[in-house]
Design a protein around this motif. Structure first.
Motif, PDB file in Angstrom:
ATOM      1  N   SER A   1       5.330   6.926 -20.027  1.00 18.16           N
ATOM      2  CA  SER A   1       5.075   8.336 -20.264  1.00 18.16           C
ATOM      3  C   SER A   1       5.785   8.770 -21.526  1.00 18.16           C
ATOM      4  O   SER A   1       6.674   8.093 -22.022  1.00 18.16           O
TER       5      SER A   1
ATOM      6  N   LEU B   1      13.840  21.010 -32.378  1.00 19.28           N
ATOM      7  CA  LEU B   1      15.160  20.787 -31.781  1.00 19.28           C
ATOM      8  C   LEU B   1      16.012  22.046 -31.864  1.00 19.28           C
ATOM      9  O   LEU B   1      16.743  22.367 -30.926  1.00 19.28           O
TER      10      LEU B   1
ATOM     11  N   SER C   1       7.585   2.947 -31.882  1.00 14.50           N
ATOM     12  CA  SER C   1       7.055   3.119 -30.534  1.00 14.50           C
ATOM     13  C   SER C   1       8.084   3.885 -29.734  1.00 14.50           C
ATOM     14  O   SER C   1       9.265   3.535 -29.739  1.00 14.50           O
ATOM     15  N   SER C   2       7.650   4.914 -29.075  1.00 15.42           N
ATOM     16  CA  SER C   2       8.582   5.700 -28.292  1.00 15.42           C
ATOM     17  C   SER C   2       7.949   5.992 -26.954  1.00 15.42           C
ATOM     18  O   SER C   2       6.848   6.507 -26.867  1.00 15.42           O
ATOM     19  N   LEU C   3       8.618   5.579 -25.911  1.00 17.73           N
ATOM     20  CA  LEU C   3       8.038   5.697 -24.584  1.00 17.73           C
ATOM     21  C   LEU C   3       9.115   5.982 -23.568  1.00 17.73           C
ATOM     22  O   LEU C   3      10.286   5.700 -23.801  1.00 17.73           O
TER      23      LEU C   3
ATOM     24  N   ILE D   1      11.964   2.269 -30.318  1.00 18.46           N
ATOM     25  CA  ILE D   1      12.276   1.084 -31.118  1.00 18.46           C
ATOM     26  C   ILE D   1      11.538   1.191 -32.449  1.00 18.46           C
ATOM     27  O   ILE D   1      10.360   1.535 -32.484  1.00 18.46           O
TER      28      ILE D   1
ATOM     29  N   VAL E   1      15.980   8.707 -40.076  1.00 19.28           N
ATOM     30  CA  VAL E   1      16.127  10.103 -39.641  1.00 19.28           C
ATOM     31  C   VAL E   1      15.269  10.362 -38.403  1.00 19.28           C
ATOM     32  O   VAL E   1      15.700  11.010 -37.442  1.00 19.28           O
ATOM     33  N   THR E   2      14.043   9.841 -38.408  1.00 22.75           N
ATOM     34  CA  THR E   2      13.164  10.036 -37.258  1.00 22.75           C
ATOM     35  C   THR E   2      13.759   9.401 -36.010  1.00 22.75           C
ATOM     36  O   THR E   2      13.683   9.975 -34.915  1.00 22.75           O
TER      37      THR E   2
ATOM     38  N   GLN F   1      16.331  11.573 -34.679  1.00 25.08           N
ATOM     39  CA  GLN F   1      15.728  12.758 -34.069  1.00 25.08           C
ATOM     40  C   GLN F   1      15.197  12.455 -32.675  1.00 25.08           C
ATOM     41  O   GLN F   1      15.304  13.282 -31.765  1.00 25.08           O
ATOM     42  N   LYS F   2      14.616  11.279 -32.498  1.00 25.89           N
ATOM     43  CA  LYS F   2      14.119  10.916 -31.168  1.00 25.89           C
ATOM     44  C   LYS F   2      15.280  10.855 -30.180  1.00 25.89           C
ATOM     45  O   LYS F   2      15.166  11.281 -29.028  1.00 25.89           O
TER      46      LYS F   2
ATOM     47  N   LEU G   1      18.105  12.511 -30.401  1.00 26.35           N
ATOM     48  CA  LEU G   1      18.551  13.874 -30.122  1.00 26.35           C
ATOM     49  C   LEU G   1      17.590  14.570 -29.169  1.00 26.35           C
ATOM     50  O   LEU G   1      18.016  15.309 -28.280  1.00 26.35           O
ATOM     51  N   LYS G   2      16.297  14.328 -29.349  1.00 31.51           N
ATOM     52  CA  LYS G   2      15.305  14.932 -28.458  1.00 31.51           C
ATOM     53  C   LYS G   2      15.526  14.491 -27.024  1.00 31.51           C
ATOM     54  O   LYS G   2      15.476  15.294 -26.089  1.00 31.51           O
TER      55      LYS G   2
ATOM     56  N   ASP H   1      18.602  16.019 -25.637  1.00 32.31           N
ATOM     57  CA  ASP H   1      18.349  17.429 -25.360  1.00 32.31           C
ATOM     58  C   ASP H   1      17.603  17.591 -24.047  1.00 32.31           C
ATOM     59  O   ASP H   1      17.871  18.515 -23.275  1.00 32.31           O
ATOM     60  N   ALA H   2      16.668  16.682 -23.773  1.00 31.77           N
ATOM     61  CA  ALA H   2      15.936  16.749 -22.504  1.00 31.77           C
ATOM     62  C   ALA H   2      16.891  16.561 -21.328  1.00 31.77           C
ATOM     63  O   ALA H   2      16.798  17.254 -20.308  1.00 31.77           O
TER      64      ALA H   2
END
Lengths: 220, 212
Positions: free
Chosen positions: A47, A170, B24-26, B118, B152-153, B156-157, B159-160, B163-164
């Protein structure tokens, strides 16, 4: 893990490595793929929390070592509100693309079919691209007639814009959380004072009631 | 017709990645052991990423042992091993090309959700090319620039995801404050009413006794 399964896995990985190297040498890019093992029973879900109005592009392929019997899987993609965005059964490969309507958790689930059960774990190659990574640069290059270095720089500009957007997101989230935290802080203070107040009121009314009761019963 | 167009679009999207831009971010749910595999196309690529444990089912104790994380190279060596973490960043230079495993192990039985990201960065250099091919220095610079932006991206991922996690903690705290306070008030009132009732009964019996 038994030695046989280990050996099979090793052979499979080596075979795949060969294929990958061949592909790499022939300059056909493999892309940004992740491999997962779908268990024979149960589902494997991935997800991602995605904002609204974001393009999602995905492609999944079943990787098998022996070409005689390629196991098939089923895939299902659901939006955060439960809408079914993509559903396919008994396939060895598939792709889906959509633009997110609502912000939330998008779920993609894979499971092996009952026909090919018993084949152990199935390896699936999943490509999952969202936002700027899913942008169609070919059509941009064709439409604006740019190529080479200029196209690369344009891609970089897109990446910088995406970073900027993420930063703003953010920052907004941080502001939201700060509001919630301060709210909770104020509430804790209020509720504690109120709890003290209720304690005093309740004990005061107890004493008053019992005094009246004893006076009625002529004990005092 | 639309399906065919979508296929073409998908193919074009695939073919577009000429300069390897692997991201890839999952989010995955880990019950016991989960492994994610990624192919590194050439030796010397920088693999960077991060993961954050999003679902902490910790209610009464902060004694959760955390998640174990390990990175295994195609040769079978363990490149990175972390025990009992709730999130971390990693970055290494791939010693060889091939299939890399990113494995998570959950020591407890409650499933945990992990947000994983990753990125495999490749900067073209003279090393891997054939003899008569040359690398344009501007392409190298552009690749380096892109890698800097990807760094940087990646951050940011991370940090996101963090944050969640914080948002969940905050909302849980808010719910708990309201729930426990209201429960406390109700309990206080019930306890005092019961006290009064008990004292009444106590004294009414003894008064009855004394009348004999």
């Amino acid at each position: 893990m038994s030695g046989n399964a280990e050996l099979r896995r090793l052979v499979m990985f080596q075979g795949v490595l060969l294929v990958v190297l061949l592909l790499a040498l022939s300059n056909a890019p493999v892309g940004d793929a992740i491999w997962l093992n779908v268990p024979p029973t149960g589902t494997k879900c991935v997800s991602e929390e995605i904002q609204s109005n974001v393009v999602v592009l995905s492609d999944y392929v079943v990787v098998s070592d022996d070409h005689g019997h390629v196991p098939t899987i089923s895939a299902k993609v659901t939006s955060p509100y439960g809408n079914n965005l993509h559903h396919k059964e008994n396939v060895t490969h598939g792709q889906f693309a959509f633009t997110t309507q609502e912000a939330g958790n998008y779920l993609a689930c894979f499971w092996t079919d009952s026909h090919t059960r018993g084949a152990g774990e199935v390896s699936v190659n999943i490509e999952w691209k969202t936002g700027i990574a899913a942008k169609d640069w070919e059509s941009v290059a064709r439409k604006e007639k740019i190529e080479g270095v200029e196209l690369e720089l344009r891609k970089l500009e897109g990446a910088v814009e995406a970073i900027h957007e993420n930063l703003l997101y953010l920052r907004d989230r941080e502001a939201e959380m700060r509001t919630t935290s301060e709210n909770t802080n104020a509430r804790v203070a209020w509720f504690s004072i109120m709890s003290l107040g209720i304690c005093i009121v309740v004990s005061g009314s107890q004493i008053w009631y019992l005094k009246r009761y004893f006076q009625k019963k002529k004990l005092i | 017709m639309e399906r065919k167009w979508r296929k073409i679009w998908g193919l074009i999207g695939l073919l577009l990645l000429n300069f390897v831009n692997n991201v890839s971010s999952l989010s995955l749910t880990i019950t016991k052991v989960e492994c994610v595999y990624k192919i590194v196309r050439s030796e010397g690529d920088i693999v960077s990423g991060n993961f954050v444990v999003v679902d902490h089912h910790i209610f009464w104790s902060s004694d959760h042992p955390g998640i174990d994380f390990s990175i295994i190279s195609p040769g079978g060596d363990i490149l990175h091993n972390l025990k009992g973490t709730s999130g971390d960043k990693f970055s290494f230079k791939a010693p060889r090309s091939g299939l890399y495993q990113f494995c998570f192990h959950n020591p407890l039985s409650t499933p945990e959700t992990i947000a994983l990201y990753i990125h495999i960065g490749h900067i073209p250099n003279e090393h891997n090319l054939a003899k008569n091919e040359h690398v344009d220095p501007i392409n190298v610079k552009i690749a380096e620039l892109r890698e800097a932006l990807e760094a940087v991206t990646t951050e940011q991922k991370y940090l996101k995801a963090r944050d969640a996690v914080h948002r969940r903690t905050n909302e849980s705290t808010k719910k708990r404050v309201i729930g426990y306070t209201v429960g406390e008030y109700i309990l206080l009132t019930i306890a005092s009413v019961l006290q009064v009732v008990y004292i009444r009964r106590l004294f009414s019996k003894s008064v009855g006794y004394n009348r004999i």
